[in-house]
Design an enzyme around this catalytic site. Structure first.
Site, mmCIF file in Angstrom:
data_model
loop_
_atom_site.group_PDB
_atom_site.id
_atom_site.type_symbol
_atom_site.label_atom_id
_atom_site.label_comp_id
_atom_site.label_asym_id
_atom_site.label_seq_id
_atom_site.Cartn_x
_atom_site.Cartn_y
_atom_site.Cartn_z
ATOM 1 N N TYR A 1 -13.082 -12.020 -5.631
ATOM 2 C CA TYR A 1 -11.903 -10.918 -6.013
ATOM 3 C C TYR A 1 -11.886 -9.524 -6.907
ATOM 4 O O TYR A 1 -12.243 -8.189 -6.640
ATOM 5 C CB TYR A 1 -10.593 -11.674 -5.792
ATOM 6 N N LYS B 1 -12.965 -5.477 -6.034
ATOM 7 C CA LYS B 1 -11.706 -4.167 -6.642
ATOM 8 C C LYS B 1 -12.981 -3.614 -7.775
ATOM 9 O O LYS B 1 -12.170 -3.080 -7.624
ATOM 10 C CB LYS B 1 -10.818 -5.494 -7.066
ATOM 11 N N LEU C 1 -3.695 0.246 -0.270
ATOM 12 C CA LEU C 1 -2.724 -0.852 -0.294
ATOM 13 C C LEU C 1 -3.686 -2.190 0.256
ATOM 14 O O LEU C 1 -3.418 -3.329 0.140
ATOM 15 C CB LEU C 1 -1.187 -1.243 -0.307
ATOM 16 N N GLY D 1 2.820 -4.486 4.603
ATOM 17 C CA GLY D 1 2.889 -5.924 3.339
ATOM 18 C C GLY D 1 3.287 -6.198 2.799
ATOM 19 O O GLY D 1 4.634 -5.436 2.572
ATOM 20 N N PHE D 2 3.707 -6.760 1.767
ATOM 21 C CA PHE D 2 4.884 -6.880 0.707
ATOM 22 C C PHE D 2 5.301 -5.094 0.438
ATOM 23 O O PHE D 2 6.105 -5.086 0.174
ATOM 24 C CB PHE D 2 4.281 -8.808 -0.373
ATOM 25 N N THR E 1 -13.270 -7.520 3.507
ATOM 26 C CA THR E 1 -12.101 -6.805 3.811
ATOM 27 C C THR E 1 -12.013 -6.033 2.361
ATOM 28 O O THR E 1 -12.046 -4.617 2.889
ATOM 29 C CB THR E 1 -10.715 -7.149 3.294
#
Ligand code: UDP
Length: 338
Positions: A149, A153, A76, A10-11, A95
């Site tokens: 989200y 988290k 990450l 990923g980024f 996820t």
């Protein structure tokens, strides 16, 4: 050292892999390519110390092997980006929660130090800025999917800290604030690459709401320096750290800066939230990290300012051409502010 980076394609992951390889470490990246792109790590693939495994972190057999082989894990891999979160809430929750659970189970089996990525979303809509690690969180209603989200988290953080307290697993939680830089894409909602693409394509630059909401944008290369510092620090174990800059800018000022730096003829238009993101969205007015804890531990300070990062992102977007252009036409009668 041998690092295992989940979401390594990923980024942010690709920048972390690059920095670790440059520092002489061996790196294995595991990524299911859901939002990561192989092009992010194309320049690293010939490196003899770099390996990529295209697989889900919930594949227990693969994670078991990779966990046993590494010295340290940086987790990450996650569902990120407002667009993805709003449009695929089940995927987001599963996820983030099941993925972190899988990583921590593996880490515990082999007692490997593990850095867990979290987010400034954790602070919710608290208005007390800057946000310090021990502050209370102010979460919105469960009817509004944005908070899924933040809640997923938060559960990741609880789980990681519980593994530390109950089982002695060496974990470090880091909360990322708005992170920007080359290779970031606007497809999933991130504002800076979106504005850059829109400005270069001469399309309307779409500012949501009244544009007076503000953010602090930290360069990914500064973020990566913080992460490698946390990985090396024994004192960081069992702790939570904010990672970000305190340089604040409103979204409309950001649009003006990008328009000016690209010498664009684009209009800057205000798009009402209902039109931009639909139901279920609540934006935060301000989001500023208190980074004192990280500074005290690592003497870390961001080194790249917004102009430097934007210069690099604009250069990259120009080189890539219009491929990934974000098109969002403002409604007739839209408010034009620049
Ligand atoms: N935003 C915007 N136009 C866009 C995308 C985002 O005005 O095309 C705004 C968004 O409403 C928020 C800020 O830019 O106030 C940062 O959004 P992003 O999704 O990058 O990160 P967030 O801070 O919301 O996680």
């Amino acid at each position: 050292m041998k690092y295992l980076i989940t979401g390594g394609v990923g980024f942010i992951g690709s920048h972390l892999c690059e920095a670790l390889l440059q520092a002489g470490h061996a790196v294995t990246a595991i990524d299911d390519l859901s939002t990561g792109r192989m092009s992010n790590i194309a320049h690293l693939q010939a490196h003899p110390q770099f390996h990529v495994v295209v697989e889900s972190i919930t594949n227990a057999a693969v994670m078991d092997r990779l966990g046993s082989e590494c010295d340290l894990i940086v987790h990450l891999a996650a569902a990120v980006g407002v667009e993805l979160i709003l449009h695929s809430p089940v995927h987001t929750i599963e996820t983030n929660v099941m993925g972190t659970d899988a990583v921590l189970r593996t880490a515990r089996r082999y007692q490997k130090k593990t850095l867990i990525a979290s987010t400034s979303e954790i602070y919710g809509k608290t208005e007390k800025v800057p946000f310090a690690e021990d502050d209370d969180t102010v979460m919105g209603s469960t009817k509004r999917s944005r908070w899924a989200y933040a809640a997923s988290k938060a559960l990741d953080e609880f789980l990681a800290l519980a593994y530390h307290r109950e089982m002695g697993l060496p974990v470090v939680v880091f909360r990322l604030f708005n992170t920007i830089g080359p290779r970031q894409r606007g497809r999933y909602g991130m504002v800076v690459p979106r504005f850059v693409k829109q400005a270069l394509a001469g399309q309307d630059i779409t500012v949501y709401g009244d544009g007076a909401q503000s953010r602090c944008f930290c360069d990914v290369r500064d973020v990566v320096r913080a992460l490698t510092g946390l990985a090396d620090s024994a004192a960081a174990v069992g702790e939570v750290y904010n990672v970000g800059t305190q340089d604040e800018i409103t979204v409309v000022e950001l649009a003006r800066k990008i328009k000016q730096m690209t010498a664009s003829k684009s209009r800057i238009v205000l798009v009402p939230y209902e039109q931009a993101t639909g139901e279920g969205f609540e934006d935060m007015r301000r989001r500023v990290p208190d980074t004192g804890k990280l500074q005290r531990l690592l003497h870390w300070q961001p080194q790249l300012n917004l102009e430097q990062t934007l210069t690099d992102m604009i250069a990259q977007a120009r080189a890539e051409g219009p491929g990934d252009t974000i098109s969002q036409r403002a409604a007739p009668g839209a408010v034009v502010v620049g």
